[in-house]
Design an enzyme around this catalytic site. Structure first.
Site, PDB file in Angstrom:
ATOM      1  N   GLU A 247       0.812  -1.223   0.000  1.00  0.00           N
ATOM      2  CA  GLU A 247       0.000   0.000   0.000  1.00  0.00           C
ATOM      3  C   GLU A 247       0.837   1.260   0.000  1.00  0.00           C
ATOM      4  O   GLU A 247       0.405   2.310  -0.496  1.00  0.00           O
ATOM      5  CB  GLU A 247      -0.956  -0.011   1.207  1.00  0.00           C
ATOM      6  CG  GLU A 247      -0.399   0.517   2.509  1.00  0.00           C
ATOM      7  CD  GLU A 247       0.694  -0.343   3.111  1.00  0.00           C
ATOM      8  OE1 GLU A 247       1.509   0.188   3.897  1.00  0.00           O
ATOM      9  OE2 GLU A 247       0.737  -1.553   2.823  1.00  0.00           O
ATOM     10  N   ASP A 248       2.055   1.196   0.537  1.00  0.00           N
ATOM     11  CA  ASP A 248       2.895   2.386   0.616  1.00  0.00           C
ATOM     12  C   ASP A 248       3.209   2.939  -0.771  1.00  0.00           C
ATOM     13  O   ASP A 248       3.097   4.144  -1.032  1.00  0.00           O
ATOM     14  CB  ASP A 248       4.184   2.094   1.386  1.00  0.00           C
ATOM     15  CG  ASP A 248       4.864   0.796   0.938  1.00  0.00           C
ATOM     16  OD1 ASP A 248       4.390   0.148  -0.011  1.00  0.00           O
ATOM     17  OD2 ASP A 248       5.880   0.436   1.558  1.00  0.00           O
TER      18      ASP A 248
END
Length: 424
Positions: A247-248
């Protein structure tokens, strides 16, 4: 039958072109490595005093620090304590834990009592918005945060007390939408952990700094990130990214596509390693590649050609045809230079880390560094090929299978894929 002169000429031309391509690529990597070294030496040797930290409570931008927790990481108390002692006038800390039986709660409770003057709270329970347990854990914290600026800080990292102030300084620059910090490793307790440290503090750090220094695309690791909730809400908020394991990187790209650039402050996100197994090291590297190969495919495909062994062979072969140099001699000079370059950056990062002053962390002795460095470089290509051939990863005692759209599904004990829950 006499050989066709035109065919021989064509082969020679192709060989010359390929040789020049190899040489150009090699020297491009040399320049990129030196650029990463330059950024590392100039940024982390001389850290500026934060301006935002000198503001009053009413003048300062408020920041909500979100720390997702699961279990007791090595040096967890010191890691969490580093949030409480930030020299910044206006912030809150929100600790997120999924289970009421999590042992991290006891440490959090003790710290909140010790620093009772700091605005902090603990949220227990997660929201299933996707396959990513970190996102599920943070959703309620994100929704209830008091301030627009959110600092997502992993539980296994420690930061310097001026990190928040310097980061807000960077975020206040017009056009900046995300501030992140270089992840480095400290306190390795055995051989495999030393290899992990060498990877993060040399090759990864060098490329991470260089790519972000060029700034032509998003390149973000999620250990320590600041951004505005109002910016992320424009693309659906945090829960939209629950279906992605990496997700980063996806969040960084979502902000980048809004025209918001990224910056790095003169701070590191320090992770204490302790002892790890060689199998554990290999599993981490495989997970890294398998998560990235569907999200940043081009960069992942190029990765082997940025490593010292493959890049050195390419340079040696190309130089042999272009300049007539010895392949073995070229490679020996190349590997020596690559080692020295990595060694300088490693020592700078470890000495400048916040854990260095906290726990008297020292760089590895030169023989230990050499052993770990050679091991890391030699293992790089086999681990890459192994990772590219598979799709299964293990994270926090759960196995997942990566899918080509960048999402993932959990795998149960019977090795059957379980569809992720995508609604809150």
């Amino acid at each position: 039958m006499e050989p066709d002169p035109s065919s021989s000429s064509t082969s020679s031309t192709i060989l010359n072109v390929l040789s020049y391509i190899l040489v150009v690529w090699y020297f491009f990597m040399v320049v990129l490595s030196l650029f990463g070294q330059y950024i590392g030496q100039s940024r982390y040797r001389h850290k500026p005093k934060p301006v935002s930290s000198k503001l009053t409570f009413s003048e300062a931008q408020g920041v909500s620090i979100i720390r997702p927790l699961k279990g007791v990481d090595l040096e967890l108390e010191a890691n969490l304590r580093s949030s409480f002692v930030q020299k910044y006038p206006k912030f809150e800390i929100i600790f997120s834990v999924a289970s009421p039986e999590d042992p991290a709660i006891e440490i959090v409770d003790a710290l909140m009592k010790e620093f009772h003057q700091v605005d902090s709270r603990l949220i227990i329970g997660d929201h299933q918005v996707g396959i990513n347990p970190k996102i599920n854990n943070m959703v309620e914290s994100y929704r209830t945060a008091k301030y627009d600026i959110v600092w997502v800080l992993d539980s296994n990292v420690h930061v310097d007390m001026d990190t928040l102030g310097r980061s807000v300084d960077q975020l206040m620059i017009p056009g900046i939408g995300l501030v992140h910090h270089l992840p480095i490793a400290v306190q390795p307790a055995n051989y495999a952990a030393e290899i992990e440290q060498i990877f993060l503090d040399t090759n990864h750090a060098k490329m991470y700094l260089a790519i972000n220094g060029v700034g032509i695309a998003s390149c973000v690791m999620g250990k320590s990130n600041l951004y505005r909730r109002s910016d992320l809400d424009k693309v659906g908020g945090l829960e939209k990214f629950g279906k992605y394991m990496a997700e980063d990187n996806i969040i960084g790209e979502a902000l980048w596509h809004q025209g918001l650039r990224h910056r790095m402050s003169a701070d590191t996100a320090c992770q204490a390693l302790g002892p790890i197994s060689l199998k554990g090291y290999c599993a981490r590297r495989a997970r890294w590649v398998r998560l990235r190969k569907y999200i940043v495919t081009a960069a992942t495909l190029v990765e082997p050609f940025t490593e010292s062994v493959v890049c050195g062979i390419m340079g040696a072969v190309g130089s042999r045809h272009v300049f007539g140099t010895s392949i073995l001699g070229f490679f020996c000079v190349h590997w020596t230079w690559w080692f020295i370059n990595d060694c300088f950056l490693y020592r700078t990062l470890v000495r400048s880390s916040s854990l260095h002053t906290l726990n008297a962390q020292k760089p590895l002795r030169i023989l230990n560094f050499l052993r770990a460095w050679i091991s890391r470089e030699v293992l790089a290509l086999p681990l890459y090929l192994y990772a590219m051939a598979g799709t299964k990863i293990s994270w926090r005692d759960q196995e997942y299978r990566c899918i080509s759209d960048g999402t993932a599904v959990a795998i149960n004990d019977k090795n059957e894929a379980v569809e992720p829950l995508l609604t809150s």
